[in-house]
Design a protein around this motif. Structure first.
Motif, PDB file in Angstrom:
ATOM      1  N   ALA A  91      39.708  27.933 -10.681  1.00  0.00           N
ATOM      2  CA  ALA A  91      40.487  27.143 -11.628  1.00  0.00           C
ATOM      3  C   ALA A  91      39.957  25.714 -11.720  1.00  0.00           C
ATOM      4  N   ALA A  92      38.963  25.382 -10.890  1.00  0.00           N
ATOM      5  CA  ALA A  92      38.314  24.068 -10.920  1.00  0.00           C
ATOM      6  C   ALA A  92      36.913  24.245 -10.358  1.00  0.00           C
ATOM      7  N   ALA A  93      36.005  23.370 -10.741  1.00  0.00           N
ATOM      8  CA  ALA A  93      34.615  23.516 -10.301  1.00  0.00           C
ATOM      9  C   ALA A  93      34.435  23.024  -8.867  1.00  0.00           C
ATOM     10  N   PRO A  94      33.526  23.682  -8.113  1.00  0.00           N
ATOM     11  CA  PRO A  94      33.070  23.118  -6.838  1.00  0.00           C
ATOM     12  C   PRO A  94      32.065  22.004  -7.165  1.00  0.00           C
ATOM     13  N   HIS A 108      25.382  18.547  -9.293  1.00  0.00           N
ATOM     14  CA  HIS A 108      24.201  17.669  -9.312  1.00  0.00           C
ATOM     15  C   HIS A 108      22.884  18.436  -9.291  1.00  0.00           C
ATOM     16  N   PHE A 109      22.918  19.693  -8.908  1.00  0.00           N
ATOM     17  CA  PHE A 109      21.672  20.451  -8.778  1.00  0.00           C
ATOM     18  C   PHE A 109      21.170  20.955 -10.129  1.00  0.00           C
ATOM     19  N   THR A 110      19.855  20.858 -10.316  1.00  0.00           N
ATOM     20  CA  THR A 110      19.181  21.535 -11.424  1.00  0.00           C
ATOM     21  C   THR A 110      18.422  22.729 -10.846  1.00  0.00           C
ATOM     22  N   GLU A 142      29.359  24.336 -20.147  1.00  0.00           N
ATOM     23  CA  GLU A 142      28.501  24.664 -18.998  1.00  0.00           C
ATOM     24  C   GLU A 142      28.296  23.474 -18.067  1.00  0.00           C
ATOM     25  N   ARG A 143      28.593  22.262 -18.539  1.00  0.00           N
ATOM     26  CA  ARG A 143      28.436  21.086 -17.658  1.00  0.00           C
ATOM     27  C   ARG A 143      29.519  21.018 -16.592  1.00  0.00           C
ATOM     28  N   TYR A 144      30.548  21.864 -16.722  1.00  0.00           N
ATOM     29  CA  TYR A 144      31.564  21.975 -15.661  1.00  0.00           C
ATOM     30  C   TYR A 144      31.335  23.255 -14.844  1.00  0.00           C
ATOM     31  N   GLN A 145      30.103  23.773 -14.920  1.00  0.00           N
ATOM     32  CA  GLN A 145      29.667  24.896 -14.082  1.00  0.00           C
ATOM     33  C   GLN A 145      28.412  24.465 -13.332  1.00  0.00           C
ATOM     34  N   THR A 146      28.260  24.956 -12.100  1.00  0.00           N
ATOM     35  CA  THR A 146      26.989  24.753 -11.402  1.00  0.00           C
ATOM     36  C   THR A 146      25.937  25.677 -12.019  1.00  0.00           C
ATOM     37  N   VAL A 147      24.664  25.320 -11.834  1.00  0.00           N
ATOM     38  CA  VAL A 147      23.595  26.136 -12.423  1.00  0.00           C
ATOM     39  C   VAL A 147      23.473  27.480 -11.712  1.00  0.00           C
ATOM     40  N   TYR A 148      24.092  27.608 -10.526  1.00  0.00           N
ATOM     41  CA  TYR A 148      24.029  28.863  -9.780  1.00  0.00           C
ATOM     42  C   TYR A 148      25.375  29.596  -9.776  1.00  0.00           C
ATOM     43  N   ASN A 178      14.846  19.597   5.944  1.00  0.00           N
ATOM     44  CA  ASN A 178      13.628  19.996   6.640  1.00  0.00           C
ATOM     45  C   ASN A 178      13.392  21.494   6.512  1.00  0.00           C
ATOM     46  N   GLU A 179      12.146  21.880   6.665  1.00  0.00           N
ATOM     47  CA  GLU A 179      11.799  23.302   6.652  1.00  0.00           C
ATOM     48  C   GLU A 179      12.647  24.049   7.688  1.00  0.00           C
ATOM     49  N   GLY A 180      13.209  25.162   7.262  1.00  0.00           N
ATOM     50  CA  GLY A 180      14.044  25.952   8.170  1.00  0.00           C
ATOM     51  C   GLY A 180      15.523  25.634   8.092  1.00  0.00           C
ATOM     52  N   ASP A 181      15.880  24.485   7.494  1.00  0.00           N
ATOM     53  CA  ASP A 181      17.302  24.181   7.272  1.00  0.00           C
ATOM     54  C   ASP A 181      17.862  25.135   6.218  1.00  0.00           C
ATOM     55  N   THR A 182      19.175  25.238   6.174  1.00  0.00           N
ATOM     56  CA  THR A 182      19.829  26.111   5.196  1.00  0.00           C
ATOM     57  C   THR A 182      20.900  25.350   4.426  1.00  0.00           C
ATOM     58  N   LEU A 183      20.808  25.453   3.096  1.00  0.00           N
ATOM     59  CA  LEU A 183      21.845  24.909   2.208  1.00  0.00           C
ATOM     60  C   LEU A 183      22.786  26.049   1.832  1.00  0.00           C
ATOM     61  N   ILE A 184      24.085  25.825   2.019  1.00  0.00           N
ATOM     62  CA  ILE A 184      25.070  26.830   1.620  1.00  0.00           C
ATOM     63  C   ILE A 184      25.826  26.302   0.407  1.00  0.00           C
ATOM     64  N   VAL A 185      25.706  27.031  -0.725  1.00  0.00           N
ATOM     65  CA  VAL A 185      26.374  26.646  -1.967  1.00  0.00           C
ATOM     66  C   VAL A 185      27.541  27.607  -2.229  1.00  0.00           C
ATOM     67  N   ASN A 186      28.471  27.159  -3.048  1.00  0.00           N
ATOM     68  CA  ASN A 186      29.594  27.995  -3.486  1.00  0.00           C
ATOM     69  C   ASN A 186      29.285  28.487  -4.898  1.00  0.00           C
ATOM     70  N   ASP A 187      29.085  29.820  -5.028  1.00  0.00           N
ATOM     71  CA  ASP A 187      28.655  30.355  -6.327  1.00  0.00           C
ATOM     72  C   ASP A 187      29.821  30.740  -7.244  1.00  0.00           C
ATOM     73  N   SER A 188      31.023  30.267  -6.930  1.00  0.00           N
ATOM     74  CA  SER A 188      32.168  30.562  -7.791  1.00  0.00           C
ATOM     75  C   SER A 188      31.985  29.923  -9.169  1.00  0.00           C
ATOM     76  N   ARG A 189      32.435  30.633 -10.181  1.00  0.00           N
ATOM     77  CA  ARG A 189      32.319  30.177 -11.563  1.00  0.00           C
ATOM     78  C   ARG A 189      33.710  29.887 -12.111  1.00  0.00           C
ATOM     79  N   VAL A 190      33.839  28.781 -12.839  1.00  0.00           N
ATOM     80  CA  VAL A 190      35.140  28.367 -13.364  1.00  0.00           C
ATOM     81  C   VAL A 190      35.528  29.210 -14.568  1.00  0.00           C
ATOM     82  N   LEU A 191      36.750  29.688 -14.554  1.00  0.00           N
ATOM     83  CA  LEU A 191      37.296  30.366 -15.727  1.00  0.00           C
ATOM     84  C   LEU A 191      37.627  29.341 -16.811  1.00  0.00           C
ATOM     85  N   PRO A 192      37.346  29.635 -18.074  1.00  0.00           N
ATOM     86  CA  PRO A 192      37.912  28.819 -19.151  1.00  0.00           C
ATOM     87  C   PRO A 192      39.401  29.165 -19.251  1.00  0.00           C
ATOM     88  N   ALA A 193      40.157  28.644 -18.288  1.00  0.00           N
ATOM     89  CA  ALA A 193      41.463  29.214 -17.939  1.00  0.00           C
ATOM     90  C   ALA A 193      42.647  28.639 -18.713  1.00  0.00           C
TER      91      ALA A 193
END
Length: 341
Positions: A174-177, A182-184, A161-167, A51-66
């Protein structure tokens, strides 16, 4: 509660080996916390539950090609490193195999771009190593490293890049959130246009995510520690969302653990800070911050299925998982989504 209480029978063929295209066309099981009612949707329908005014909190961590492959400098024998955590400039904690080759003082070469010297062997068998190189360390990793896919994924990933989020932005996991996979960008823009806030926290996912619970009594399990960061902007947005009577949705168990760690430490308040968390959430835990959760389907007897059971109720979650198996949902990192509202 016992660890065995969180067991469910999962046919091997339901473990997703490749991601769905487009990202937001995965299926989504929607579970009501209040009633336990289950609705079957697709991920692009997530917007209908915000709903309008709700907040989505994402984890912007990026996976190392480790995962990197190299050889011992003096003998040429093969070695595999998995980078776990940066301890200081050019000094990392790593897993390696075969381990018997990696004694203190031994040096390894990786594609003539990196050289590593073993400094220390830790009690758990991990190593502390120092890297030597010219140029930018992370650019070199991008050239020679491979994604550290979970052990249950056996197919080779065609597009890293398919094991990375778009953000994804902050390098260090060491692993993807995986709930965020699922987000584009287009779906996120539609969500913003509806008046829903999207903000980021950072939690660098460690391989402890995949560590099995080895004790029978759930309360005796010790969680691994992971580094997190919440910015002043994100903290203020969450406070305003709560003050306005709107909802905070965590995208993934990593975002959830970050918010609940800070909320627990500050009597339900969210403040800007960075630190390490080893919070273990299982049934009986009282949630301080989140009102909804977007997640994937997790391993039997894992700390992650314990977390979602704490949030939605044990009986509701076990029923939802049995339903997902029956309806042939795809499980784990590249699998389908669950939204708990």
């Amino acid at each position: 509660m016992k660890t065995s209480d969180f067991y469910f029978d999962l046919p091997q063929e339901l473990i997703a080996q490749t991601p769905i295209e487009p990202r937001d066309h995965s299926r989504m099981l929607v579970l009501s916390r209040e009633t336990g009612e289950i609705t079957h949707k697709h991920f692009y329908d997530v917007i209908d539950y915000l709903n309008e005014g709700d907040t989505l909190i994402v984890n912007d961590s990026r996976v190392l090609p480790a995962r990197i492959y190299g050889e011992k400098v003096d003998t040429g024998s093969k070695i595999e490193f998995l980078l776990l955590e940066q301890k200081q400039q050019d000094v990392w904690e790593i897993l390696c195999k075969p381990g018997k080759k990696a004694k203190p003082g031994v040096r390894f070469n990786f594609h003539n771009l990196l050289e590593a010297e073993v400094l220390e062997v830790l009690e758990d068998g991990n190593r502390i190593v120092k890297f030597h190189y010219e140029g930018n360390f992370f650019h070199i990793l991008d050239q020679i490293g491979q994604m550290p896919l979970p052990p249950y994924i056996t197919e080779k990933l065609q597009d890293q890049e398919r094991y990375q989020t778009v953000y994804s932005h902050e390098v260090g996991s060491a692993a993807a959130p995986t709930a965020g996979l699922h987000f584009t960008k287009e779906l996120m823009e539609k969500i913003r246009q509806k008046g829903v806030n999207i903000a980021a926290v950072t939690l660098h996912v460690g391989l402890g995510t995949f560590r099995p619970v080895k004790v029978d009594d759930v309360t005796k399990h010790k969680m691994h520690s992971e580094h997190y960061e919440i910015s002043p902007k994100t903290a203020e947005l969450i406070r305003k969302t709560k003050q306005n009577g709107k909802r905070v949705f965590a995208v993934g168990t990593t975002s959830c653990r970050t918010l609940e760690s800070v909320g627990t430490a500050h009597n339900g308040e969210i403040v800007a800070e960075d630190g390490y968390t080893d919070i273990f959430i299982y049934p009986g835990y009282q949630f301080k911050v989140i009102d909804g959760l977007i997640t994937n389907f997790h391993l039997p007897e894992s700390t992650l299925i314990m977390l979602v059971s704490a949030f939605a109720g044990y009986d509701s979650i076990m029923n939802a998982y049995q339903t997902a198996v029956k309806e042939k949902y795809r499980f784990f990192s590249f699998g389908d989504a669950m939204m708990i509202v």
